[in-house]
Every structure is written in C-alpha cells, then in structure tokens.
Design an enzyme around this catalytic site. Structure first.
Site, PDB file in Angstrom:
ATOM      1  N   LEU A  94      79.403  67.352  56.064  1.00  0.00           N
ATOM      2  CA  LEU A  94      78.594  66.244  55.580  1.00  0.00           C
ATOM      3  C   LEU A  94      77.119  66.576  55.745  1.00  0.00           C
ATOM      4  CD1 LEU A  94      78.265  63.297  54.618  1.00  0.00           C
ATOM      5  CD2 LEU A  94      78.484  62.605  57.012  1.00  0.00           C
ATOM      6  N   VAL A  95      76.351  66.531  54.648  1.00  0.00           N
ATOM      7  CA  VAL A  95      74.918  66.817  54.717  1.00  0.00           C
ATOM      8  C   VAL A  95      74.066  65.638  54.269  1.00  0.00           C
ATOM      9  CG1 VAL A  95      75.192  69.312  54.495  1.00  0.00           C
ATOM     10  CG2 VAL A  95      74.926  67.920  52.432  1.00  0.00           C
ATOM     11  N   SER A  96      74.669  64.608  53.685  1.00  0.00           N
ATOM     12  CA  SER A  96      73.897  63.436  53.299  1.00  0.00           C
ATOM     13  C   SER A  96      74.830  62.241  53.191  1.00  0.00           C
ATOM     14  CB  SER A  96      73.179  63.664  51.965  1.00  0.00           C
ATOM     15  OG  SER A  96      72.285  62.592  51.678  1.00  0.00           O
ATOM     16  N   SER A  97      74.287  61.060  53.502  1.00  0.00           N
ATOM     17  CA  SER A  97      75.124  59.863  53.475  1.00  0.00           C
ATOM     18  C   SER A  97      74.244  58.630  53.278  1.00  0.00           C
ATOM     19  CB  SER A  97      75.925  59.720  54.774  1.00  0.00           C
ATOM     20  OG  SER A  97      75.057  59.518  55.873  1.00  0.00           O
TER      21      SER A  97
END
Length: 326
Positions: A94-97
């Site tokens: 996960l790199v963005s949320s």
C-alpha cells in the site's frame, strides 16, 4: 459505464448521510461543528473512483465502472465507510490511501483552522482532505497539498476539479515542505513520520500549528515567535502510510519485547513508549520507566523542536525523561 452515473447519486447521498450520523455519535467534531457541514457537502466518492478492500490472500478491487450494478452500488456505499480505503498498490504494498473519515475529522478539528489561514497538507492521497480544507476556508488558493509522485498528484488534481475545488497541488518531497507558498499558519500531514521535518518549522508563521502522525500517535505542535515548536500527543491513535522522500530521516526498528512481561507486549501504551524511545532506551529500562510512571497514555508524551534539536519527553519538556529524535 461512467464512474458517476445518476443511478448512484441517491445511493451515495444516503451513504454519506449515514457516515455523518456515525461521526456525530463518535463526537469527533463536537468542539468545531463547522466540519460537520463540510463533510456533509464534500462528496468522498468523487475522490475514490476505485479502491481496494483486503481479502484473504490480497485485495479486491471495488470500482465505479463495475459492469455489475450491484458492484457499483457496493462501491458507492463502501466509499462512505468510516474506514481507510486503499487506493494505490505497488507490488502488493500500500502506497496511498484515503484516510478514515472520523480520524480525519479529529485531525482537522485539532488543526484549529481559522478563516484566512494558509494551510499546507503533506500527503495529497486522493485529494479528499485538500477538498475539505478548501471548502472550509472558502478560498482554494489558501490550500497547498504535496505528494511524492505524479501518479498520485495528477489523479488527485482531476478528482479535485471534478468536485469543484482547485487548491495548489504540488509534486515533490513532502519532507521539504513547499517553500514557494510559505509561510503557513497550519500544516497537516497524512503520512507517518519518523521525526518532525525541520523544513516545516522554517515555513511556519508565528503561532502556527502542526498536526502530524508520529509513532502511531497524533502530535499537535505549536510554533512560537522564535521558531520553537512544542506540543503533546492527542489521545487518538493513528496509522498511516509512511512518509516517503530522500530528505526524510530513516526510522529505527522498534525494539523487541521478547523477555518482557506479557502485559507489556500486549499493552498499546507500552508499545507507544517503546516506539518513541527506539534507539535511546533499552526495552527493559523502558518497561521500568513505564511502570514507575503509572503506565502513561499517549497524551502525557510530547515533542519539542528547537533549532536543529528535537526530542520527545514524558510530562515535562525539560524534565528528566527525554529522548532525542532524528
């Protein structure tokens, strides 16, 4: 099938109203109810045309353009869940949320935004938080948001425009801030920090406030006329994607709790202390301090940044329990 078909408008409105009622019960904006109106008017689903939900063995993609009507409805309702939504993966990481809305509400209330404030957001993500800030301030030019990669900032800019907002969106290293639009009255980070970037302090106006996740807690720093920043952690825990960029300080691994009593390994307040003193205090000494101090919660800890020095502390910034930060 278009991302925002009229068939989904009623579903999204119903789900947004349910989210507002849920955050009402949570009490996140009780002390600053203007944020209730803001969350009610800024549509989160415009910022998450697709997102990923964790399932056994990986992630499942939910999208506005799902050919199945039931899938589109599932996407619209899920967009208003009081939960973080994974929006970008790289090699399964996960790199963005899009952050949890009730946590965002607490952070925005703690930020103490006033009319006319210039605000820097570090961690653009989907653009949703920048839209909330722009809506609250009523002037897009007062909001600057920065993220590391154009693969994040360009879709965010499109999402913002679709929703009718046009803050300044910058592609760059968030740890360096955005000096071109300084000074800032408020800085809010939506990524986990290993320390407080000194560049942020330098870009703050006197009386500025910084809200940032550090060590799985939310730190509220106030900056005085001399450029000294000091403040305590809020009671709320916070778990975010780590800050990325060349100028960030490397984080030391959290020390092992092997050999310590079970209640230490299982107690969040001790693990918070252990993360805060990593590299500065051995686990056994940290455990002795934790017991002696009465198993302190997050809000008894704070951070001071003065010139090149930064340190964390328990109860008193000039007291005997203090540890250097990177």
């Amino acid at each position: 099938m278009g991302a925002y078909d009229s068939e989904l408008t009623a579903v999204a409105a119903e789900a947004r109203a349910a989210l507002i009622r849920q955050i009402d019960r949570d009490g996140a904006w009780r002390t600053d109810p203007v944020w209730r109106e803001t969350f009610a008017e800024v549509p989160r689903h415009l910022f998450v045309p697709y997102y990923y939900v964790g399932v056994l063995g990986g992630y499942e993609r939910h999208a506005a353009d799902d050919p199945d009507p039931a899938g589109r409805e599932r996407w619209a309702r899920g967009a208003y869940a009081d939960a973080p939504l994974a929006t970008r993966l790289h090699d399964g990481e996960l790199v963005s949320s899009s952050s949890q809305p009730s946590l965002m509400a607490r952070m925005l209330v703690a930020l103490g935004v006033r009319d006319g404030d210039r605000v820097l957001e570090v961690g653009t993500g989907t653009g949703y938080n920048a839209a909330l800030l722009a809506h609250r301030l009523g002037d897009d030019s007062l909001v600057t948001t920065v993220d590391m990669e154009p693969e994040i900032t360009e879709p965010a800019r499109q999402n913002l425009a679709r929703a009718g907002y046009h803050p300044v969106v910058v592609t760059g290293d968030g740890a360096r801030g955005v000096p071109a639009h300084a000074p800032y009255d408020r800085i809010m980070a939506t990524c986990m920090l290993p320390t407080v970037p000194r560049a942020w302090i330098a870009q703050c106006a006197p009386g500025a406030r910084i809200i940032a996740p550090l060590n799985n807690g939310l730190l509220a720093l106030d900056v005085d006329d001399s450029g000294r920043a000091e403040g305590r952690f809020l009671p709320t825990g916070a778990y975010f994607v780590p800050l990325r960029g060349e100028s960030r300080a490397p984080a030391e691994p959290v020390s092992s709790t092997r050999g310590l009593p079970g209640r230490a390994r299982d107690t969040e307040s001790f693990r918070f202390l252990l993360g805060l003193v990593r590299g500065a205090l051995e686990p056994t000494r940290a455990y002795a301090l934790w017991e002696e101090a009465g198993m302190p919660d997050r809000e008894r800890y704070g951070v001071t940044v003065s010139g090149p020095r930064a340190w964390a502390w328990l109860d008193d910034p000039e007291g005997r329990h203090a540890w250097p930060l990177p």
